[in-house]
Scaffold this active site. Structure first.
Site, PDB file in Angstrom:
ATOM      1  N   GLY A  38      47.083  54.652  45.327  1.00  0.00           N
ATOM      2  CA  GLY A  38      46.180  53.907  46.207  1.00  0.00           C
ATOM      3  C   GLY A  38      45.469  54.737  47.251  1.00  0.00           C
ATOM      4  O   GLY A  38      44.384  54.388  47.717  1.00  0.00           O
ATOM      5  N   ASP A  92      47.406  53.986  51.538  1.00  0.00           N
ATOM      6  CA  ASP A  92      46.246  53.104  51.575  1.00  0.00           C
ATOM      7  C   ASP A  92      46.452  51.935  52.523  1.00  0.00           C
ATOM      8  O   ASP A  92      45.613  51.650  53.364  1.00  0.00           O
ATOM      9  CB  ASP A  92      45.909  52.606  50.147  1.00  0.00           C
ATOM     10  CG  ASP A  92      47.109  52.014  49.406  1.00  0.00           C
ATOM     11  OD1 ASP A  92      48.228  52.004  49.964  1.00  0.00           O
ATOM     12  OD2 ASP A  92      46.936  51.562  48.257  1.00  0.00           O
ATOM     13  N   ASP A  95      51.669  47.065  54.404  1.00  0.00           N
ATOM     14  CA  ASP A  95      51.786  45.616  54.204  1.00  0.00           C
ATOM     15  C   ASP A  95      53.135  45.192  54.774  1.00  0.00           C
ATOM     16  O   ASP A  95      53.269  45.010  55.978  1.00  0.00           O
ATOM     17  CB  ASP A  95      51.614  45.326  52.708  1.00  0.00           C
ATOM     18  CG  ASP A  95      51.630  43.846  52.377  1.00  0.00           C
ATOM     19  OD1 ASP A  95      51.357  43.032  53.267  1.00  0.00           O
ATOM     20  OD2 ASP A  95      51.914  43.491  51.212  1.00  0.00           O
ATOM     21  N   LYS A 123      47.874  45.256  57.351  1.00  0.00           N
ATOM     22  CA  LYS A 123      47.681  43.806  57.213  1.00  0.00           C
ATOM     23  C   LYS A 123      48.388  43.086  58.336  1.00  0.00           C
ATOM     24  O   LYS A 123      49.570  43.337  58.573  1.00  0.00           O
ATOM     25  CB  LYS A 123      48.302  43.336  55.897  1.00  0.00           C
ATOM     26  CG  LYS A 123      47.301  43.028  54.833  1.00  0.00           C
ATOM     27  CD  LYS A 123      47.981  42.317  53.688  1.00  0.00           C
ATOM     28  CE  LYS A 123      47.397  42.782  52.392  1.00  0.00           C
ATOM     29  NZ  LYS A 123      48.021  42.111  51.250  1.00  0.00           N
ATOM     30  N   PHE A 144      44.688  39.722  49.780  1.00  0.00           N
ATOM     31  CA  PHE A 144      44.859  40.799  48.804  1.00  0.00           C
ATOM     32  C   PHE A 144      43.519  41.504  48.615  1.00  0.00           C
ATOM     33  O   PHE A 144      42.527  40.886  48.244  1.00  0.00           O
ATOM     34  CB  PHE A 144      45.377  40.264  47.467  1.00  0.00           C
ATOM     35  CG  PHE A 144      45.848  41.367  46.568  1.00  0.00           C
ATOM     36  CD1 PHE A 144      47.100  41.928  46.720  1.00  0.00           C
ATOM     37  CD2 PHE A 144      45.000  41.888  45.591  1.00  0.00           C
ATOM     38  CE1 PHE A 144      47.523  42.979  45.911  1.00  0.00           C
ATOM     39  CE2 PHE A 144      45.410  42.940  44.774  1.00  0.00           C
ATOM     40  CZ  PHE A 144      46.680  43.485  44.938  1.00  0.00           C
ATOM     41  N   ASP A 151      43.974  48.820  43.952  1.00  0.00           N
ATOM     42  CA  ASP A 151      43.761  48.206  42.636  1.00  0.00           C
ATOM     43  C   ASP A 151      44.301  46.798  42.545  1.00  0.00           C
ATOM     44  O   ASP A 151      45.070  46.343  43.394  1.00  0.00           O
ATOM     45  CB  ASP A 151      44.497  49.034  41.565  1.00  0.00           C
ATOM     46  CG  ASP A 151      46.012  48.820  41.633  1.00  0.00           C
ATOM     47  OD1 ASP A 151      46.581  48.948  42.745  1.00  0.00           O
ATOM     48  OD2 ASP A 151      46.625  48.502  40.602  1.00  0.00           O
ATOM     49  N   ARG A 157      39.757  50.337  41.578  1.00  0.00           N
ATOM     50  CA  ARG A 157      39.971  51.438  42.539  1.00  0.00           C
ATOM     51  C   ARG A 157      38.664  52.145  42.875  1.00  0.00           C
ATOM     52  O   ARG A 157      38.524  52.757  43.924  1.00  0.00           O
ATOM     53  CB  ARG A 157      40.934  52.480  41.964  1.00  0.00           C
ATOM     54  CG  ARG A 157      42.363  51.988  41.782  1.00  0.00           C
ATOM     55  CD  ARG A 157      43.292  53.181  41.543  1.00  0.00           C
ATOM     56  NE  ARG A 157      44.559  52.787  40.943  1.00  0.00           N
ATOM     57  CZ  ARG A 157      45.613  52.326  41.620  1.00  0.00           C
ATOM     58  NH1 ARG A 157      45.566  52.190  42.926  1.00  0.00           N
ATOM     59  NH2 ARG A 157      46.722  51.999  40.991  1.00  0.00           N
TER      60      ARG A 157
HETATM   61  P1  5GP Z   1      54.424  47.541  51.429  1.00  0.00           P
HETATM   62  O1  5GP Z   1      55.609  48.277  50.900  1.00  0.00           O
HETATM   63  O2  5GP Z   1      53.974  48.000  52.809  1.00  0.00           O
HETATM   64  O3  5GP Z   1      54.618  46.056  51.376  1.00  0.00           O
HETATM   65  O4  5GP Z   1      53.233  47.768  50.418  1.00  0.00           O
HETATM   66  C1  5GP Z   1      52.586  48.933  50.365  1.00  0.00           C
HETATM   67  C2  5GP Z   1      51.913  49.112  49.023  1.00  0.00           C
HETATM   68  O5  5GP Z   1      51.651  47.865  48.378  1.00  0.00           O
HETATM   69  C3  5GP Z   1      50.573  49.755  49.236  1.00  0.00           C
HETATM   70  O6  5GP Z   1      50.664  51.155  49.185  1.00  0.00           O
HETATM   71  C4  5GP Z   1      49.756  49.167  48.103  1.00  0.00           C
HETATM   72  O7  5GP Z   1      49.900  49.984  46.952  1.00  0.00           O
HETATM   73  C5  5GP Z   1      50.359  47.820  47.832  1.00  0.00           C
HETATM   74  N1  5GP Z   1      49.599  46.729  48.492  1.00  0.00           N
HETATM   75  C6  5GP Z   1      49.967  45.993  49.564  1.00  0.00           C
HETATM   76  N2  5GP Z   1      49.012  45.089  49.891  1.00  0.00           N
HETATM   77  C7  5GP Z   1      48.012  45.287  49.003  1.00  0.00           C
HETATM   78  C8  5GP Z   1      46.723  44.668  48.827  1.00  0.00           C
HETATM   79  O8  5GP Z   1      46.255  43.780  49.556  1.00  0.00           O
HETATM   80  N3  5GP Z   1      45.964  45.151  47.803  1.00  0.00           N
HETATM   81  C9  5GP Z   1      46.392  46.133  46.971  1.00  0.00           C
HETATM   82  N4  5GP Z   1      45.573  46.502  46.012  1.00  0.00           N
HETATM   83  N5  5GP Z   1      47.592  46.742  47.110  1.00  0.00           N
HETATM   84  C10 5GP Z   1      48.393  46.320  48.121  1.00  0.00           C
HETATM   85 MG    MG Z   2      50.285  52.345  47.433  1.00  0.00          MG
END
Ligand code: 5GP
Ligand code: MG
Length: 177
Positions: A38, A92, A95, A123, A144, A151, A157
């Site tokens: 990402g 990227d 979340d 986010k 999202f 992606d 992407r």
């Molecule tokens: P976390 O572990 O912080 O919940 O998620 C991080 C990873 O989840 C990011 O590096 C990304 O790859 C994916 N991710 C989280 N939210 C989104 C989103 O809104 N869109 C996309 N495409 N990927 C996300």
């Molecule tokens: Mg990622």
């Protein structure tokens, strides 16, 4: 699809983040580790804006299947040696925060001099960990998003802007199953 951040806004945000990174490290050599896949577009844009000595390596994590989280896997075969180095992780999107937290734990076990993190997007209202990234280019609503490296089932992407996927876009096409 609805555009959330256009090319000019993304460029300005990455530029601001580059200036903040430069002022924090004050010309000291930096080891940047991009979390693939990402962060690929952010990594390419950001490193060209940084006027300082730096090395670039990558690791790969994957946790998403469609729009729901699965368990995290980390592949660090392409990472550089980070022992006694100032290290900046690039991702990227922040979340829930679990990905960055697990990657930071792994990196810390390798003995860097310092370890910080920079993300393009954070986010709002989603975080489940104490950690906050050191550099955040944009805070975004809980939707999202795709494009600029992010992606949905490995597509989108390459969009030069960041867009929110609408329910009609979330139907997986037969060719990507
Ligand atoms: P976390 O572990 O912080 O919940 O998620 C991080 C990873 O989840 C990011 O590096 C990304 O790859 C994916 N991710 C989280 N939210 C989104 C989103 O809104 N869109 C996309 N495409 N990927 C996300
Ligand atoms: Mg990622």
């Amino acid at each position: 699809m609805k555009v959330l951040l256009d090319q000019q806004q993304l460029e300005a945000g990455v530029e601001r983040m580059a200036r903040d990174i430069e002022s924090l490290y004050g010309g000291k050599p930096l080891t940047i580790i991009g979390i693939m896949t990402g962060s690929v577009v952010l990594l390419a844009d950001l490193i060209r804006k940084l006027e300082m000595p730096l090395r670039v390596g990558v690791i790969q994590t994957s946790s998403y299947r469609g729009t729901s989280r699965g368990s995290l896997t980390i592949n660090s075969e392409l990472m550089l040696d980070i022992t006694d180095r100032d290290v900046l992780l690039i991702d990227d999107i922040f979340d829930t925060g679990h990905t960055l937290k697990e990657v930071i734990q792994l990196m810390n076990s390798l003995g860097p001099s310092s370890l910080r993190s920079a993300v393009l997007l954070k986010k709002s209202g989603r975080q489940e960990v104490q950690l906050i990234p050191d550099f955040v280019a944009f805070d975004i609503p809980d939707e999202f998003v795709v494009g600029y490296g992010l992606d949905f089932n490995d597509e989108y992407r390459n969009l030069p802007y960041l867009a929110c996927l609408e329910p009609s876009d979330l139907v997986t096409s037969p060719t990507t199953v």
